[in-house]
Design an enzyme around this catalytic site. Sequence first.
Site, mmCIF file in Angstrom:
data_model
loop_
_atom_site.group_PDB
_atom_site.id
_atom_site.type_symbol
_atom_site.label_atom_id
_atom_site.label_comp_id
_atom_site.label_asym_id
_atom_site.label_seq_id
_atom_site.Cartn_x
_atom_site.Cartn_y
_atom_site.Cartn_z
ATOM 1 N N ASP A 113 0.875 -1.233 0.090
ATOM 2 C CA ASP A 113 -0.081 -0.043 0.066
ATOM 3 C C ASP A 113 0.821 1.198 -0.029
ATOM 4 O O ASP A 113 2.019 1.251 0.503
ATOM 5 C CB ASP A 113 -0.849 -0.027 1.300
ATOM 6 C CG ASP A 113 -1.846 1.265 1.369
ATOM 7 O OD1 ASP A 113 -2.547 1.282 0.409
ATOM 8 O OD2 ASP A 113 -1.601 1.899 2.139
ATOM 9 N N ASP A 119 -6.549 -1.921 4.814
ATOM 10 C CA ASP A 119 -5.719 -3.006 4.159
ATOM 11 C C ASP A 119 -5.989 -4.460 4.788
ATOM 12 O O ASP A 119 -5.249 -5.254 4.352
ATOM 13 C CB ASP A 119 -4.055 -2.401 4.552
ATOM 14 C CG ASP A 119 -3.791 -1.164 3.731
ATOM 15 O OD1 ASP A 119 -4.581 -1.155 2.766
ATOM 16 O OD2 ASP A 119 -3.249 -0.378 4.452
ATOM 17 N N ASP A 162 -1.039 -0.617 6.122
ATOM 18 C CA ASP A 162 -1.224 -0.049 7.653
ATOM 19 C C ASP A 162 -2.397 0.342 8.169
ATOM 20 O O ASP A 162 -2.446 0.637 9.476
ATOM 21 C CB ASP A 162 0.010 1.376 7.753
ATOM 22 C CG ASP A 162 -0.742 2.392 6.899
ATOM 23 O OD1 ASP A 162 -1.514 2.416 5.921
ATOM 24 O OD2 ASP A 162 -0.527 3.693 7.605
#
Length: 784
Positions: free
Chosen positions: A323, A521, A517
């Site tokens: 990400d 996610d 994080d």
Amino acid sequence: MGADPRGCVPEKPVARRRVDWREWAPLTLLTVAVLVGAALRFAGLRGAADLVWAGVTLVALLPAAWAVLRQVVRRQFGVDVIAVLALAGALLVREYLAGAVIAVMVATGRALEEYAQRRATRDLRALLERAPRQARRRTPDGGIEVVPLDRVAVADRLLVGPGDVTPVDGTLEDAATLDESVVTGESQLVQRSAGEQVASGVVNAGAAVGLRATRSASESTYAGIVRLAEEATARKAPMVRLADRYAAAFVPFTLVLAGAAWLLSGQFVRAVAVLVVATPCPLLLATPIAIVSGLSRVARRGVLVRDGGSLELLGRARTLLVDKTGTLTAGRPRATETVVAPGGDRDEVLRLAASVEQLSPHVLAAALVRQARDRGVPLTEPTEVTEEPGRGVTGRVDGRLVKVGQLAGEPPQWARSARERAEIAGRSTVWVSDERGPLGAILLEDPVRPDARRTVRRLRQAGLTRLVMLTGDRPRTADQVAQAVGVDEALAQCSPEEKVARVRQESQRAVTVMVGDGVNDAPALAAAHVGVAMGATGATASADVADAVLTVDRLDRLADAVEIARYARRIAVQSATVGMGLAVAAMLVAAAGRLPPVGGAFLQEGIDVLVILNALRALGGGLRRRDVPPATRALLDRYAGEHAGVRDVLAGLRDTADLVATRPDDPRCLPALRATHRRLTDEVLPHESAEERQLYPALAGPLGSAEATSTMSRGHLEIRRLVDRIGAHLAQAGAGPLHRDQVPDLLAALYGLDAVLRLHLAQEEEDYFTLDPAAPGEGGPART
């Protein structure tokens, strides 16, 4: 429990490391018995010696046979059956010494396994042993009470004494010197100022400090680390469980070989010799020891892996999906530029915006306030503050109505230009307006982590062949970040569902790691072979579903973990392969009648010790990073801190260049140019010269060669040349104003210097400052 008269938590007695003789007692007793039998044999008492050795064999046979019987009842089939057959065979053929040696071998293997497991898991156990259990809490009457950790609530005021472990996550009320090594893996002491956030589990290395709790104990950082450590020590690696699967092929092969040796030679003793050297201790002992050693090492680097299975998969990974926000970027917006209306004051626009935003909880508000404080801009307490979600904040500053947020109505030309510039650069825009219209715009960006590009290169070196960035951000911003860090592909505007779908698609091709994080996610982390959560606080959804957690907010620790995992897996496979290969070779020799049971027993003992010692190599080695001497780390820390001042000069440089480009005849133009040149010569050039004299020579060792900094030295020369060029134009202008024919070359020097300096700072931060784990991030504050 109450506090003692000094208000201190009663100290626990210091536990010294002592040998637990109970763990070694079986091996010791069996060894002594074998030696007694040997003494009797040398004394001519053959019958007595055989009786002692037979007793030793029987002592080992009975519990082993019982364990195998229980496995059979549970319909399990393992390699322990070979040891039972070898012990029983030794008794049948009256090879009592061989049986006794086998018994000692089995006991030695168990003792070595227990020792190696303790050695490999000592760092994980240390996390559990030093978990805080009590806290000093301030009482309303000014006293201090010692309370159990579960009674600490959010907003409680605590006192952390010298040498104490911070019990919960909180905000410092005083400046502190902290040892954060357990949580972050960083061995150097760090300085934290009052108002900074501190994670639980760090040690107060200075005087007593006040701490205001921001999380309960169960939700704090250290509690999450402890939970992961408990899981890591409780589970086994898949290669350990695969031992019984290998037994399905290895045990029949052993029995067929032993039977063939017996039938072809007519000597049952050959079958016993085959069984003696067939016990696959390398598979049972060396493999799990190497994997657990890897778990211990990554824990020391600030990465908590849930179990050996996840570490083994991490060592086989080929694809990384990551990400963007909070992983490749800082995840915290930073004000980079303030654009003002013609005739406006940049600092005044920033002061008005930050003053209004002081009461807003929005992440962009924090960025504005932080920027104002870093620049030393005094703030005013706002009044009549209201906030409209998605639109902005409005309030009065010194009686003046100020709005910070979106821009209403048709913007003037300068505002349209600022907006277009922000879109091209992939930045967000916060508008500052009053009753008459827009006063200025503050451009914000989420900066790429300084260590991101170096980490991507290290991950490729470690064997990851495909790196994909996933983000919900705009395509232009995603492409810029992807190019900056060097990933293979960037997917923009991804929803959580699309992230999961992409993870599953990549997982069908290769072992895949997903790094994220945020809460959004979590589904993708759960779908990957190995999910890695960044900067866990112990309570986020991403940490709860992740297979590994980076307890320090540094991406380069992921590269450390991958390198350690690959090394540990390689050592595990090597130990198992070599050990089993030696055992098979010894079995063939024994089947040919060239290796008696006694010799086979001693040989197998040597093989076991060899592969276990080899497996312990996983406790060290495998990392590509170079150690940085303390003196060089201090230099890196110092010059990284000075970059914040250089960036402040850069902001003024760009404003001056814009002023020269748009209004060279303005009476303020030449004084602004002189002020900028003065800061360049007084602040920037001394910084660059000091780096050239002190920092770059010190980096020759960690970087492997003095040539590694040669291109950056060339950058120093170019920066000085451009500053001198600006000075020459100032000398030519004299008392002013600027001559028209000076403007094109002066603009080339100003904008060129802006570009060269920005590139130079970024290169230093990516290639040099990331060598020091304690150095501040890009634009971050320096430590004192």
